[in-house]
Enzyme design. Structure first.
Site, mmCIF file in Angstrom:
data_model
loop_
_atom_site.group_PDB
_atom_site.id
_atom_site.type_symbol
_atom_site.label_atom_id
_atom_site.label_comp_id
_atom_site.label_asym_id
_atom_site.label_seq_id
_atom_site.Cartn_x
_atom_site.Cartn_y
_atom_site.Cartn_z
ATOM 1 N N GLY A 15 0.783 -1.231 0.000
ATOM 2 C CA GLY A 15 0.000 0.000 0.000
ATOM 3 C C GLY A 15 0.813 1.279 0.000
ATOM 4 O O GLY A 15 0.282 2.353 0.215
ATOM 5 N N LYS A 68 -1.374 22.373 -21.627
ATOM 6 C CA LYS A 68 -1.423 23.771 -22.050
ATOM 7 C C LYS A 68 -1.129 23.849 -23.535
ATOM 8 O O LYS A 68 -0.631 22.903 -24.130
ATOM 9 C CB LYS A 68 -0.429 24.599 -21.246
ATOM 10 C CG LYS A 68 0.995 24.090 -21.309
ATOM 11 C CD LYS A 68 1.909 24.857 -20.395
ATOM 12 C CE LYS A 68 3.295 24.210 -20.429
ATOM 13 N NZ LYS A 68 4.205 24.814 -19.522
ATOM 14 N N ASP A 101 -4.197 -5.471 -6.037
ATOM 15 C CA ASP A 101 -3.074 -6.387 -5.913
ATOM 16 C C ASP A 101 -3.594 -7.806 -5.748
ATOM 17 O O ASP A 101 -4.739 -8.021 -5.343
ATOM 18 C CB ASP A 101 -2.181 -6.025 -4.726
ATOM 19 C CG ASP A 101 -0.778 -6.620 -4.864
ATOM 20 O OD1 ASP A 101 0.149 -5.841 -5.132
ATOM 21 O OD2 ASP A 101 -0.610 -7.841 -4.716
ATOM 22 N N TRP A 121 2.410 3.204 -2.391
ATOM 23 C CA TRP A 121 2.026 4.273 -3.311
ATOM 24 C C TRP A 121 0.642 4.817 -2.963
ATOM 25 O O TRP A 121 0.403 6.020 -3.052
ATOM 26 C CB TRP A 121 2.030 3.778 -4.758
ATOM 27 C CG TRP A 121 3.299 4.071 -5.496
ATOM 28 C CD1 TRP A 121 4.206 3.152 -5.955
ATOM 29 C CD2 TRP A 121 3.815 5.352 -5.868
ATOM 30 N NE1 TRP A 121 5.241 3.804 -6.573
ATOM 31 C CE2 TRP A 121 5.029 5.156 -6.546
ATOM 32 C CE3 TRP A 121 3.366 6.659 -5.691
ATOM 33 C CZ2 TRP A 121 5.803 6.187 -7.048
ATOM 34 C CZ3 TRP A 121 4.138 7.702 -6.189
ATOM 35 C CH2 TRP A 121 5.338 7.460 -6.857
ATOM 36 N N ASP A 154 3.773 -1.031 -10.092
ATOM 37 C CA ASP A 154 5.038 -1.648 -9.720
ATOM 38 C C ASP A 154 4.815 -3.145 -9.489
ATOM 39 O O ASP A 154 5.381 -3.743 -8.603
ATOM 40 C CB ASP A 154 5.697 -0.958 -8.527
ATOM 41 C CG ASP A 154 4.853 -0.978 -7.267
ATOM 42 O OD1 ASP A 154 3.718 -1.490 -7.313
ATOM 43 O OD2 ASP A 154 5.320 -0.474 -6.244
ATOM 44 N N ASP A 204 -6.020 -11.049 -9.448
ATOM 45 C CA ASP A 204 -4.950 -11.155 -10.435
ATOM 46 C C ASP A 204 -5.231 -10.187 -11.576
ATOM 47 O O ASP A 204 -6.204 -10.348 -12.319
ATOM 48 C CB ASP A 204 -4.876 -12.595 -10.947
ATOM 49 C CG ASP A 204 -3.745 -12.836 -11.926
ATOM 50 O OD1 ASP A 204 -3.039 -11.868 -12.297
ATOM 51 O OD2 ASP A 204 -3.561 -14.001 -12.322
#
Length: 170
Positions: free
Chosen positions: A23, A148, A43, A25, A111, A60
């Protein structure tokens, strides 16, 4: 990275965290996007609750059923935010509340790592499959375009930075 590139986690943004356990991030993203933002964490392993603005899913990522569930949760979060009139700092006036780019996510963090078998070729293939699937998943879900008007920079072939794009994947 979040300090160096604040555009990764925009205020009031919608973020997907793939490979989220334990956990980390999500814990960083939650306060960055704030109470008007939302983080969806997925996850294979269980994830302890992080914050009110973090939805956790277990499964999964390579499973089409889990990807469909993730898509459903993402769509619901985007619709809820639109109903409340929430826009991220990356959203511009050209994006409409009727869907379109406004319902897409600001950031996809991944990740994920495949379970290692010790067989080098298999491990590399499994890792590449996760990367390819994450990239395919990001297509059509990330906000697109530039933040922009920088046509002059593009014509002059000046380098663009991360902060020049609406959606990003890490």
């Amino acid at each position: 990275m979040a300090k160096k590139y604040p555009c990764l986690l925009p205020k009031a943004g919608l973020v997907i965290d793939l490979g989220a356990a334990p956990g980390g991030w999500s814990q960083v993203a939650s306060p960055k996007v704030g109470s008007k933002g939302h983080v969806i964490a997925l996850d294979l392993l269980p994830i302890l609750p992080v914050a009110r603005n973090v939805t956790t899913l277990q499964g999964d990522f390579l499973s089409p059923a889990i990807q469909a569930e993730l898509e459903h949760v993402t769509t619901a979060a985007a619709a809820s935010r639109q109903k409340q009139g929430v826009t991220s700092s990356h959203q511009t006036e050209t994006e409409t509340p009727s869907g379109g780019a406004a319902s897409r996510v600001d950031t996809i963090l991944s990740d994920m790592m495949a379970n290692m078998s010790g067989i080098r070729v298999r491990d590399i293939e499994a890792s590449l499959e996760l990367c390819q699937t994450a990239l395919s998943f990001a297509q059509g879900r990330l906000k697109t375009g530039l933040t922009k008007q920088i046509e002059a920079d593009v014509e002059e072939k000046k380098a663009l930075s991360m902060k020049d794009y609406k959606g990003c994947m890490l």
